[in-house]
Scaffold this active site. Structure first.
Site, PDB file in Angstrom:
ATOM      1  N   GLU A   8      -0.190 -16.308 -42.851  1.00  0.00           N
ATOM      2  CA  GLU A   8      -0.218 -17.136 -42.166  1.00  0.00           C
ATOM      3  C   GLU A   8       1.285 -17.842 -41.024  1.00  0.00           C
ATOM      4  O   GLU A   8       2.538 -18.313 -41.926  1.00  0.00           O
ATOM      5  CB  GLU A   8       0.522 -18.300 -42.778  1.00  0.00           C
ATOM      6  CG  GLU A   8      -0.407 -19.496 -41.936  1.00  0.00           C
ATOM      7  CD  GLU A   8       0.069 -20.832 -42.957  1.00  0.00           C
ATOM      8  OE1 GLU A   8       0.145 -21.799 -42.329  1.00  0.00           O
ATOM      9  OE2 GLU A   8       0.944 -21.177 -44.015  1.00  0.00           O
ATOM     10  N   ASP A  19       0.317 -17.470 -47.816  1.00  0.00           N
ATOM     11  CA  ASP A  19       1.399 -19.293 -47.093  1.00  0.00           C
ATOM     12  C   ASP A  19       2.293 -18.574 -46.549  1.00  0.00           C
ATOM     13  O   ASP A  19       3.201 -18.308 -47.265  1.00  0.00           O
ATOM     14  CB  ASP A  19       0.767 -19.506 -48.136  1.00  0.00           C
ATOM     15  CG  ASP A  19       1.690 -21.172 -47.381  1.00  0.00           C
ATOM     16  OD1 ASP A  19       1.059 -21.585 -46.555  1.00  0.00           O
ATOM     17  OD2 ASP A  19       2.693 -22.202 -48.321  1.00  0.00           O
TER      18      ASP A  19
END
Length: 481
Positions: free
Chosen positions: A275, A251
């Site tokens: 990400e 993330d």
């Protein structure tokens, strides 16, 4: 440029001087589908199950923001595993499994206790929003029994839900940086203090962006490295060896150095994707080079959003090097939606519902590793199952862009060996389109494997034929059996 063409059930081509290089002039196609065309086109299709390509499969994001019902998500996804296998999914991505500071309301992006995956009573709940530890293990085991890998969302940039503690590096200001058995870390593993966040005795911050600055984890601290991935009982080892996860979705990687992703993967292994929320393809390429990990292709996502929604002009899809998949397809994980984009109120950060299938037709025929978003699959299951099958079979070989203009985008996959490849024809105009193209197929009858067109054109001795695309839609052409 107008020309009369009969589409029943084979196309009679009047080529002459109309063929200009690889393409001819396009025109609006006002032909209609007949019952006999439907029967003919379906009966002519190859058995695609005989053409499954190497490394076939697609990635399923198996959640959305604020999934319901609370505490039952693992059980819900478990009921869909056989369906995902039949569709051609080879990996599913689950939300961050650890207990979040907002308890049963947490989507996992406020990590408090990495080792509490639904068994300790803290933050007002035993289960996470998604279920219990046993339900998670049961889901992973069921996925494995169906040859599907399970990818964990990993949030290692910041923490939430600890106790207040005075931070001398912030002039004694109290911040929520104390994590122990009484303060948001009931498992007692990876207890943390202000020494493990920024600023500290090593530096004020790392080279990347601060995200939740008061509780931004300092990965330069050996203690943090050891507990996240270094120890035999680290977070990563627990997720992989005890729970059974097969890989990682990192993330918001802008909040820490890419070398830490590399260190995690070098020690633990498994599939991974980062990400890096950035529409600049070179930023993405630099990150994958530094981390060694694939990344979500936000550049591709924003090009699709731009061409389909904002500019309403497909020309940019033909431009060179404006996506990660064009720079390094082996490291590009493509997508058309995720949990963040679908809840974003800014229309420039999401692809409109009406253009979703056009976007999927693009990512499921091009290179890169395509991702299917849970809610999209539920909404367009039939069409997406067809596109996934095409991706897992016909979408092979070098890519050649035949045409990219305001209304049309035509791309050819050249195939390999016994696999003939395909031609994608996208059309965003309000009228059906047709265009003469040069294919790799000599004296072959073609069919649209999506059934969006019922024409059955035939190529000539030079591979030329006329292909069709419906208004505001797409067709994917290949040879018949």
């Amino acid at each position: 440029m107008k020309k009369t063409i009969n589409i029943y059930p084979k196309i009679i081509l009047l080529l002459g001087g109309l063929v200009l290089g690889l393409t001819g002039c396009s025109k609006d196609d006002d032909s209609t589908n007949k019952t006999e065309d439907i029967i003919t086109s379906q009966s002519l299709k190859m058995d695609l199950t005989q053409l499954k390509k190497e490394n076939a499969g697609v990635f399923m994001q198996a959640f959305y923001w604020d999934v319901e019902p609370k505490g039952e998500w693992y059980n819900q996804i478990s009921t869909k595993i056989e369906e995902y296998k039949a569709a051609g999914v080879n990996r599913i991505w689950l939300p961050a499994p650890g207990k979040g500071a907002s308890g049963s309301f947490s989507m996992g992006y406020d990590p408090s206790d990495y080792f509490d995956v639904g068994e300790f009573d803290q933050h007002g709940t035993i289960k996470t929003r998604f279920g219990s530890r046993q339900e998670l293990v049961d889901l992973i085991q069921k996925a494995h029994a169906n040859d599907i890998e399970v990818i964990a969302d990993i949030v290692i940039g910041h923490n939430s839900g600890g106790g207040l503690q005075a931070n001398p590096f912030r002039g004694g200001t109290e911040v929520y940086s104390l994590f122990n058995e009484s303060n948001g870390n009931a498992s007692g593993k990876f207890n943390r203090t202000n020494d493990h966040f920024h600023p500290n005795d090593i530096h004020n911050q790392d080279d990347s962006n601060l995200f939740y600055a008061e509780t931004d984890l300092c990965h330069d601290q050996p203690y943090v490295q050891d507990w996240l991935w270094g120890r035999d009982d680290s977070v990563a080892e627990f997720y992989k060896k005890t729970l059974g996860f097969d890989g990682w979705r990192f993330d918001y990687v802008k909040s820490f150095d890419p070398k830490w992703v590399k260190a995690w993967n070098d020690k633990i292994g498994g599939f991974s994707v980062g990400e890096n929320f950035d529409g600049n393809q070179q930023v993405l390429k630099d990150w994958v080079d530094a981390s060694g990990s694939p990344a979500f292709d936000f550049a591709c996502f924003y090009r699709l959003d731009e061409t389909l929604d904002r500019a309403k002009d497909l020309t940019a899809l033909g431009e060179a090097d404006n996506m990660l998949r064009k720079l390094d397809p082996s490291k590009a994980v493509t997508f058309t939606a995720n949990h963040d984009t679908e809840k974003d109120k800014n229309p420039d950060n999401r692809i409109s519902y009406g253009n979703k299938l056009l976007a999927y037709s693009y990512i499921l025929t091009h290179d890169g590793y395509p991702t299917i978003f849970y809610l999209d699959y539920e909404a367009f299951k039939g069409q997406l199952n067809t596109l996934i099958q095409i991706h897992n079979t016909l979408a092979v070989g070098d890519i050649e862009i035949i045409e990219a203009n305001k209304d049309e985008y035509i791309m050819k996959r050249k195939g390999n060996g016994d696999n003939p490849g395909l031609i994608l024809y996208m059309n965003i105009s309000k009228q059906p389109k047709q265009r003469i193209v040069k294919t790799n197929w000599i004296n072959k009858t073609l069919v649209d494997y999506t059934d969006n067109s019922r024409a059955t054109p035939t190529t000539d001795a030079d591979g030329n034929t006329t292909l069709y695309a419906p208004a505001g839609g797409y067709a994917i052409w290949s040879i018949t059996k």
